[in-house]
Each structure stands twice: as structure tokens, then as C-alpha cells.
Design an enzyme around this catalytic site. Structure first.
Site, PDB file in Angstrom:
ATOM      1  N   LYS A 192      87.623 -37.493  31.090  1.00 25.50           N
ATOM      2  CA  LYS A 192      88.434 -37.624  32.298  1.00 25.50           C
ATOM      3  C   LYS A 192      89.487 -38.683  31.991  1.00 25.50           C
ATOM      4  CE  LYS A 192      89.286 -36.615  36.582  1.00 25.50           C
ATOM      5  NZ  LYS A 192      89.920 -35.353  36.963  1.00 25.50           N
ATOM      6  N   ASP A 225      86.560 -31.741  34.683  1.00 25.84           N
ATOM      7  CA  ASP A 225      86.558 -30.919  35.908  1.00 25.84           C
ATOM      8  C   ASP A 225      86.971 -29.489  35.585  1.00 25.84           C
ATOM      9  OD1 ASP A 225      89.048 -32.049  35.316  1.00 25.84           O
ATOM     10  OD2 ASP A 225      89.635 -32.371  37.406  1.00 25.84           O
ATOM     11  N   ASP A 249      75.247 -34.979  31.107  1.00 29.04           N
ATOM     12  CA  ASP A 249      74.118 -34.742  32.016  1.00 29.04           C
ATOM     13  C   ASP A 249      74.475 -33.645  33.016  1.00 29.04           C
ATOM     14  OD1 ASP A 249      71.652 -35.223  33.382  1.00 29.04           O
ATOM     15  OD2 ASP A 249      72.786 -36.337  34.891  1.00 29.04           O
ATOM     16  N   ASP A 253      73.188 -29.326  33.216  1.00 30.05           N
ATOM     17  CA  ASP A 253      72.488 -28.633  34.319  1.00 30.05           C
ATOM     18  C   ASP A 253      73.255 -27.363  34.679  1.00 30.05           C
ATOM     19  OD1 ASP A 253      70.463 -30.585  34.547  1.00 30.05           O
ATOM     20  OD2 ASP A 253      70.510 -30.521  36.733  1.00 30.05           O
TER      21      ASP A 253
HETATM   22  C1  IPM Z   1      68.199 -35.723  32.107  1.00 31.78           C
HETATM   23  C2  IPM Z   1      67.860 -36.463  33.387  1.00 31.78           C
HETATM   24  C3  IPM Z   1      67.917 -37.953  33.182  1.00 31.78           C
HETATM   25  C4  IPM Z   1      69.348 -38.310  32.848  1.00 31.78           C
HETATM   26  C5  IPM Z   1      67.415 -38.807  34.358  1.00 31.78           C
HETATM   27  C6  IPM Z   1      66.034 -38.437  34.773  1.00 31.78           C
HETATM   28  C7  IPM Z   1      67.456 -40.277  34.036  1.00 31.78           C
HETATM   29  O1  IPM Z   1      68.664 -36.028  34.436  1.00 31.78           O
HETATM   30  O2  IPM Z   1      67.503 -35.924  31.105  1.00 31.78           O
HETATM   31  O3  IPM Z   1      69.131 -34.917  32.109  1.00 31.78           O
HETATM   32  O4  IPM Z   1      70.158 -38.533  33.756  1.00 31.78           O
HETATM   33  O5  IPM Z   1      69.666 -38.345  31.667  1.00 31.78           O
HETATM   34 MN    MN Z   2      69.914 -34.340  33.912  1.00 30.59          MN
END
Ligand code: IPM
Ligand code: MN
Ligand code: NAD
Length: 355
Positions: A192, A225, A249, A253
């Protein structure tokens, strides 16, 4: 690393669904002794919310030295418990191991194992196949910051982000090295830097410098983004993504969702040549805990990544094959369209482990 001598694995099942999915991964590792001659010595540690709440202990004194000296790898479930609002134990144990063992690469593959798993329309499974190199020891996770006038109307909270030249360079180098070794065409860096002028500037400069050393790998940049958008609209464009701790992170996801859900996503926290930590991307999923419904595939594919790291390449490939075949047969838990319990889904994969 050679696979000749017995490898020592520290197993930390952790909280919530951690123990349930780790149990299935451990049974699989044990089966691989018969099918593939994988010799592992597993030692279990009870670190997690329960120990913190009853004994006040998170990461025990001396744990990092003990892990570094006595183990080849660490296999963990998840940390996080609604009873520990501060998340202190997860911070001490998980971030403690990542930082304390200097596991600077968080390697998170995003691969679609079957077309039906992705929520995206009209995509072939080959169109989602990339790896994320998430910086894993600094950035927004450095724990720096503080409060002024806490609890008053004038309260100020600062949360700092740390970017070291060394830290930025080694994760970018790792991404390019990986691309070169694995025949990947392109490394895309997400940042960013249009807003974060200091950290972003450092990442930009280092990225250009490192990219110039890898003439056979294309270097490409996107603002994070825009990357979040393009990961949904055109995931086929990615080969290797490199980014900082927080963006990595969040993007992973999203990546997990693209490949069929958090229940499928695997990761390795790696410092090449040192004891490294393998854990599924998902957390402790409190609503699922204790119900025998969590998907064990994320943990099982993570075990596969660990086997590859330890040099058991055939066994690692066999794990992935067994998972693919189980998914094709719809022998999975509900989150991925099946009807099986955690225990049944684990068994379905184990029975498909063939030499
Ligand atoms: C991950 C998790 C961790 C992170 C948390 C639980 C601290 O979300 O391993 O992706 O943010 O790295
Ligand atoms: Mn995570
Ligand atoms: P989460 O990953 O635990 O779960 C989010 C949702 O994803 C779940 O409610 C569920 O719907 C789905 N999911 C996750 N794992 C699944 C599985 N194996 N099978 C089927 N569905 C699955 O994220 P959260 O709810 O935001 O966090 C819960 C706790 O876990 C928090 O305390 C958080 O800090 C922690 N956490 C820990 C880690 C880790 O230890 N590496 C990673 C992420 C979150």
C-alpha cells in the site's frame, strides 16, 4: 534435508478444533510409516488456552531453545479461545514461535483441488494455483505501540509497523528463489505504498533491486486493495505473491475461500534449514469445536507440507493424492459439500494412501 534418520516432531494441538484436526493428521502420519516408511517421533505438548487458564503458562520458559535443539519440525493446530479475550496465549505461543524461532517465511499455497469447491463461477481448477509468501516476523505484528490517557475521552492508541531492510529483503528473495526453483513465471508484490510512504517505499526499492537479480522471473506490483479484487476476478494471473505480514494474513483467508474454504488451507512457517512450524491457516473455529464436524484437510495438507520440508517427497505427494481422490469421491465434511464427520473424513483419506 535427508529423510534417512528419524525426524522429531513437536505436536501442539492447541484450542477449539485444533485437537480434532491434529488427531486426524497424526493418524495419517502414523499410517505413512507403513505405506511409505516415514519414521517420525512425535512428542505432544499441551500448550494452549486450558493450560493458560489453569496454570497461567503460555509458552513455557525455555520452550524456544528446547524446540530448536530437540526437534526437526513443529506441527500445530490452532490457538484462540473465547475465554481468553486478550488472546495472550495465542500471541505468546504462536507469534512467539514465529518470531522467536525467526520463521520469516509464511508459505501459504492457494490451490483449487476440484472445480466444484470454488465459489467463483466458470473456473477450471488450474486457474487457481499460486503461493503466497507472507512476511512472518515483523510488519504490523511487531507489537509496538501504546496508549496515552487510556480510558479517557482523550485516549490515544498507536500501533506501529516495523519494516527492516533485512526482513523485507529476505522474504522477497525467498519468493523469487521459490519461483525460480519451481518453474513459476512471475512474482507479484502487494503493498500500500501509495499511502504507507515509508514502509511502502522500502518494499518498493528492495523489490526492484531483488527482481533485477532474477532476470528469468517476471516482477510485477499491485496495490493490495486492487489485488484483493483481482484475486476474485482473475486469480489465474498469479504465480507467487509476496507481501507483508498483515496483508498476507488477510489475502490468505481470501485465498482460502477461493480454494474452497478455510478448512482446506495449509501453511508452513519456515526458516530454511531450521526447525519450522506447520499449521493449517484456519483458527480454532469455536462454533465448530467438539462437534466432530471440522474439516481435517487443512491440517492433513499441512502435514504434507511438513513431510516435503523434511525430505519425504513421495509421502508428501501421496498425501495430496489421497486428499484429491477423497474430494473427488465427495468423502468430505459438510463445509466442502460432503456428509462425513471429522473422524470419517480423516479415515477416508488414510484409506486412500497408497505407495
Ligand atoms: C493466522 C492467524 C494469526 C495471524 C492470529 C491467530 C494471530 O490469523 O495464522 O493467519 O494473524 O497470523
Ligand atoms: Mn489469519
Ligand atoms: P477461524 O479460522 O477459526 O474460523 C472462521 C470460520 O471458518 C469458522 O467459523 C468456520 O465457518 C470456518 N472454518 C475454519 N476452519 C474450519 C475447518 N477446519 N472446517 C470447517 N470450517 C472451518 O477464524 P475466527 O473465527 O476468526 O477465529 C477463531 C479463533 O481462532 C480466534 O481466537 C482467532 O484469533 C484464532 N485464530 C487462530 C489461528 C491460528 O492459530 N493459526 C488462525 C486464525 C484464527
Amino acid at each position: 534435508m535427508s529423510a534417512e534418520k528419524k525426524k522429531r516432531i513437536a505436536v501442539i494441538a492447541g484450542d477449539g478444533i485444533g485437537p480434532e484436526v491434529v488427531h486426524e493428521a497424526v493418524l495419517l502420519l502414523e499410517r505413512l510409516r507403513e505405506t511409505h516408511g516415514v519414521e517420525l517421533e512425535l512428542t505432544h505438548f499441551d500448550w494452549g488456552a486450558e493450560k493458560f487458564l489453569t496454570e497461567g503458562v503460555t509458552l513455557p520458559d525455555g520452550a524456544l531453545t528446547m524446540l530448536a535443539e530437540n526437534f526437526d519440525a513443529i506441527f500445530a493446530g490452532a490457538f484462540g479461545d473465547p475465554r481468553v479475550e486478550s488472546n495472550k496465549h495465542a500471541e505468546d505461543i504462536l507469534l512467539g514461535m514465529r518470531r522467536g524461532l525467526d520463521l520469516y517465511i509464511n508459505l501459504r499455497p492457494i490451490r483449487l483441488l476440484a472445480e466444484r469447491l470454488t465459489p467463483l463461477k466458470n473456473l477450471k481448477s488450474t486457474e487457481i494455483d499460486f503461493v503466497v509468501f507472507r512476511e512472518n516476523t515483523e510488519g504490523a505484528y511487531c507489537g509496538a505501540g501504546g496508549f496515552l490517557k487510556k480510558g479517557t475521552d482523550d485516549e490515544i492508541a498507536t500501533q506501529e509497523e516495523l519494516n527492516t531492510r533485512r526482513g523485507v529483503e529476505r522474504i522477497i528473495v525467498a519468493a523469487f528463489d521459490y519461483a525460480q526453483k519451481h518453474g513459476r513465471r512471475k512474482v507479484t508484490m502487494a503493498d500500500k505504498s501509495n499511502v504507507q510512504r515509508f514502509g511502502g517505499d522500502l518494499w518498493q526499492r528492495v523489490f526492484r533491486e531483488v527482481a533485477a537479480r532474477y532476470t528469468d522471473v517476471e516482477a510485477n506490483h499491485q496495490y493490495v486493495d486492487a489485488m484483493a479484487m483481482f484475486m476474485v476476478l482473475n486469480p489465474a494471473q498469479y504465480d507467487v505473491i509476496v507481501t507483508n505480514n498483515l496483508f498476507g494474513d488477510i489475502l490468505t483467508d481470501l485465498g482460502a475461500a477461493l480454494q474452497g474454504g478455510l478448512g482446506l488451507a495449509a501453511s508452513g512457517n519456515i526458516h530454511p534449514g531450521r526447525v519450522s512450524l506447520f499449521e493449517p491457516v484456519h483458527g480454532s473455529a469455536p462454533p465448530l469445536a467438539g462437534k466432530n464436524i471440522a474439516n481435517p484437510i487443512g491440517a492433513i495438507l499441512t502435514a504434507g507440507m511438513m513431510l516435503e520440508y523434511l525430505g519425504f517427497d513421495d509421502a508428501a505427494r501421496a498425501v495430496e493424492r489421497a486428499v484429491r481422490v477423497s474430494i473427488e469421491a465427495n468423502d468430505t465434511t459438510r463445509d466442502t459439500g460432503g456428509t462425513l464427520s471429522t473422524v470419517e473424513a480423516g479415515a477416508a483419506i488414510r484409506k486412500r494412501l497408497i505407495k
